[in-house]
Design an enzyme around this catalytic site. Sequence first.
Site, PDB file in Angstrom:
ATOM      1  CG  LEU A  22      -3.282 -19.405  59.744  1.00 51.83           C
ATOM      2  CD1 LEU A  22      -4.861 -20.268  59.547  1.00 51.83           C
ATOM      3  CD2 LEU A  22      -2.523 -19.677  60.405  1.00 51.83           C
ATOM      4  N   GLY A  23      -1.774 -16.311  56.806  1.00 52.98           N
ATOM      5  CA  GLY A  23      -1.236 -15.652  55.308  1.00 52.98           C
ATOM      6  C   GLY A  23      -1.691 -14.343  54.377  1.00 52.98           C
ATOM      7  N   GLY A  25      -3.013 -13.413  50.153  1.00 54.66           N
ATOM      8  CA  GLY A  25      -2.553 -13.612  48.805  1.00 54.66           C
ATOM      9  C   GLY A  25      -3.746 -12.427  47.843  1.00 54.66           C
ATOM     10  N   GLY A  26      -4.065 -12.747  46.661  1.00 52.69           N
ATOM     11  CA  GLY A  26      -4.152 -12.114  46.095  1.00 52.69           C
ATOM     12  C   GLY A  26      -6.345 -11.633  45.968  1.00 52.69           C
ATOM     13  CG  MET A  27      -8.664 -14.234  45.470  1.00 52.78           C
ATOM     14  SD  MET A  27      -9.280 -13.451  43.850  1.00 52.78           S
ATOM     15  CE  MET A  27     -10.881 -13.807  44.751  1.00 52.78           C
ATOM     16  N   GLY A  28      -7.474 -12.163  49.489  1.00 50.14           N
ATOM     17  CA  GLY A  28      -7.871 -11.649  51.003  1.00 50.14           C
ATOM     18  C   GLY A  28      -6.816 -12.840  51.476  1.00 50.14           C
ATOM     19  CD  GLN A  29      -5.612  -8.668  55.072  1.00 46.00           C
ATOM     20  OE1 GLN A  29      -4.986  -8.658  55.370  1.00 46.00           O
ATOM     21  NE2 GLN A  29      -6.180  -8.285  54.831  1.00 46.00           N
ATOM     22  CE  LYS A  44      -7.817 -16.041  50.115  1.00 39.12           C
ATOM     23  NZ  LYS A  44      -7.492 -16.871  49.690  1.00 39.12           N
ATOM     24  CG  ASP A 138      -3.104 -20.476  43.751  1.00 38.11           C
ATOM     25  OD1 ASP A 138      -2.235 -20.591  43.560  1.00 38.11           O
ATOM     26  OD2 ASP A 138      -2.618 -19.643  45.227  1.00 38.11           O
TER      27      ASP A 138
END
Length: 660
Positions: A22-23, A25-29, A44, A138
């Site tokens: 789904l996407g 970011g800086g913290m995880g997938q 996540k 965020d």
Amino acid sequence: MTDPLRRGDPLTVGPYRLEGRLGEGGMGQVFLGTSPGGRRVAVKLIRAEHAADPDFRARFGREVEAARKVGGFHTAQVVDADADAEAPWMATAYVPGRSLREHVLGHGPLPSDEVRKLGAALAEGLTAIHAHGLVHRDLKPGNVIMSPDGPRIIDFGIARAADADSLTSDGVVLGTYAFMAPEQMRGDRAGPPADVFALGCVLAYAATGNSPFEASTVPAIVHRVLNEDPPLNGVPADIARAIAACLAKDPCARPALSLLLGHLADPRSAPLPVVPPAGDGEATLPPGTMVVTREEGARPGPAGGRRVPRRTLLAGAAAAATVVAVGGGGAFLATRSSAGTRRPDPAPSARQPIASTLTGHRRGVGALAFSPDGRLLASGSSYNDEARIWDVASARPLRALAGGVGVMEVAFSPDGRLLATAHFDSCAMLWDVATGRKIRTLDTEKYPLLTVAFSPDGRTLATGNPDVRLWDVATGRHTTLDTGPLTRGLDGPVHHGVHRLRFSPDGRTLIAALDGYGDGDDRDAILTWDTATGRKGPLTRVETTKNLTLDISPDGTRLATCGGSENISLWDLASRRVIATLSGHIDEVWEVTFGRKGTVLASCGLDRTVRLWDVASGRATAVLAGHTERLDTVVFSPDGRTVAAGGGKDDAAVRLWKVG
């Protein structure tokens, strides 16, 4: 939208079978998963570098437990988590639908009444989050899902307890810059008012298709968030006051969510106070508008916060440019004459049709250059690592040039055999145009390289930011030019930010534009060097303040400058005076370029249009439209008959118009 799993992705996380991506970011997938009972969830998975930190795991576990309690109609419920797994994870209810960002990109900005409904729904969702002692931190268009039963706030991946320390190491800024509150930019504690600020940014995006603090570089975004009032051009009047109140610089001046929710539901029964512009003194607000009170001994307002480390702001990538003379390294005195200033002309009624559209880049194109014979067009995106060379006649890509990170500027050598690219990871590259082979990497070692320029004889390549270097194209050796004393940056003395370098037509002078984001004597200034001797000319201050650029006419008699406003200045180099101010754009102008004979000028910027100007009369002759986002770059073909433009982030097309 779900993408397929990639090689190396896990097939299961906890009890959930993964079906797609789904996407990230800086913290995880984030993956789409299915429970044993067939229920869909968003999973996540935390990145390994965070998972290796025991303190992170402990904080993550506490925050997941707090997030589990968040309910409400407008959030995605946390349903499962394991903070002790080898790779910590959390699962939330899967919310079908496109994100607000995807919706706006596909269908355009929302109508006024839909923006108000969206704002009310998000305010309810944030109220539910804050009621359990969490701050999202965020909130952005990508984290708002337009589901069939109403908007939902997703991604609690960096949410934290309102009274907790930062989830990551001290001073590291989380969130997405163009939607972050000033206190987050400074690395200060971000409480519920930070989410109110982000809500204002999201609603402005929904109404206009752009963040109110959008800019071409991270330092420029940070500067706008910390120091400038948001330009709410295009925001309907009935919601502009609510958005302006949310975007107050001082967290204490932002409205409580309960008041904001009442106002969005019925503006007449729940009016909001007028927020004075930044710098106009303390706001006087009626009771009930303060969302927090200052802690005893706390530092006040934007100026008192902790400075963000330069590594966080990608120092040296600030943008500015201005004006200088040609020949001999002398400075061009920035004196103005009001005699040439005109009132805005009405936009020309005839709009030119698009001749061709070049598609193939994944993200917006901010760098363009025609080859000297006009047959080829080079393009590059600062959002990825690829430059492309196109055949103009067929509108087909000839080759992709993969290397470096983020393409900031491209330039053909005068003979058309070489292409130079400036990259965000502190290097320039030289390419063989005929084969696409990389010939040499020129490492500048420090900060994002923003500009490259060939000398008229093609023997020298100039690079800038923060050092200005002259490279021998044949050998790769370089000399570093004297840029003068250091200026003061965000966390101490730093070199100048150099946004634009240009050689004079005779090649005798190199011109550098220094950025407007320092606070020393050299901000908003230009430097020149005699290219034969390397001797530096005197520093010249100018009146304009930011995002400035310039171009010199082919005969070397005129100069065009823009930046920080909707206007363009035309200069006569012999008299060193502004001879005309061109007005017509309805938002900031970010680029200007002369045509072949210097009789026509093209400009572009935040209003998403290219405008053509008759230099002799100073009047606009055409408007070139078709882009859906801001325009960062515009170029003429060598014969002056074609204009190409690109920009933005998600509008990845380059558009060309026939103009002669």
